[in-house]
Write a protein that holds these residues in place. Structure first.
Motif, short mmCIF file in Angstrom:
data_model
loop_
_atom_site.label_atom_id
_atom_site.label_comp_id
_atom_site.label_asym_id
_atom_site.label_seq_id
_atom_site.Cartn_x
_atom_site.Cartn_y
_atom_site.Cartn_z
N TYR A 116 0.72 -1.22 0.20
CA TYR A 116 0.00 0.13 -0.03
C TYR A 116 1.14 1.19 -0.10
O TYR A 116 1.86 1.35 0.73
N LYS A 117 0.52 2.39 -0.61
CA LYS A 117 1.23 3.57 -0.72
C LYS A 117 0.37 4.63 -0.90
O LYS A 117 -0.61 4.62 -1.67
N PRO B 285 6.05 1.95 13.09
CA PRO B 285 6.74 0.14 13.16
C PRO B 285 6.58 -0.61 12.32
O PRO B 285 6.89 -1.53 12.28
N ARG B 286 5.52 -0.07 11.55
CA ARG B 286 5.10 -1.05 10.38
C ARG B 286 5.45 -0.61 8.78
O ARG B 286 5.06 -1.31 7.99
N ASP C 173 -3.04 -1.88 9.70
CA ASP C 173 -2.68 -1.31 10.87
C ASP C 173 -1.24 -0.34 10.46
O ASP C 173 -1.32 0.70 11.13
N GLY C 174 -0.51 -0.53 9.56
CA GLY C 174 0.46 0.37 9.30
C GLY C 174 -0.26 1.57 8.45
O GLY C 174 0.38 2.78 8.62
N ILE C 175 -1.08 1.47 7.61
CA ILE C 175 -1.75 2.56 7.08
C ILE C 175 -2.41 3.35 8.20
O ILE C 175 -2.09 4.67 8.13
N ASP C 176 -3.15 2.82 9.01
CA ASP C 176 -3.85 3.45 10.30
C ASP C 176 -2.75 4.27 11.00
O ASP C 176 -2.94 5.46 11.16
N THR C 177 -1.68 3.91 11.51
CA THR C 177 -0.74 4.43 12.07
C THR C 177 -0.10 5.75 11.40
O THR C 177 0.02 6.88 11.90
N ALA C 178 0.13 5.57 9.92
CA ALA C 178 0.78 6.81 9.34
C ALA C 178 -0.38 7.74 9.18
O ALA C 178 0.00 8.87 9.07
#
Length: 129
Positions: free
Chosen positions: A26-27, A105-106, A67-72
């Motif tokens: 995802y980008k 972290p992701r 989860d990585g998207i949500d953190t970003a």
């Protein structure tokens, strides 16, 4: 791992411990429809504040899960005004490495092999708010 050529001019880049790409990446993107060079390295796309002596800059920033998207999006709320695209990649496309930072972290870095078209396989994962 499939042998590829990459745009990096740095020795050992992509790093030897990067894995063959395999799965969804995802980008966040500034424009949709995408430009053909969207998955080229930050150095090649002349992204602001890019260090051509940093191997990660010879790849592009991606996430591999929600989860990585949500953190970003929590860290960078202005990204909510941009599209997030998803592409399914495999070993023919390049390599990927988990490159976490304390706030993300992701985070992963994806190094696209030269001559590979990832853009044509992208779809929108998240539309801008």
């Amino acid at each position: 791992m499939v042998p590829h050529k990459y745009s990096s001019t740095l020795a050992g880049c992509p790093p030897h411990d990067a894995s063959s790409a395999n799965g969804s990446i995802y980008k966040v993107v500034k424009k949709h429809p995408l430009e053909l060079n969207e998955f080229d390295s930050d150095v090649e796309r002349k992204v602001k504040n890019t260090d051509d002596q940093n191997c990660q800059c010879w790849g592009c920033s991606v996430w591999v899960d929600q989860d990585g998207i949500d953190t970003a999006l929590t860290l960078f709320p202005y990204w909510k005004k941009r599209h997030i695209v998803v592409a399914v990649v495999d070993q023919r496309d390049g390599v990927i490495k988990h490159t976490p930072s304390s706030p993300q972290p992701r985070h992963h870095t994806f190094w696209k092999a030269l001559g590979v078209d990832v853009v044509s396989r992208c779809s929108v994962h998240r539309y801008p708010d």
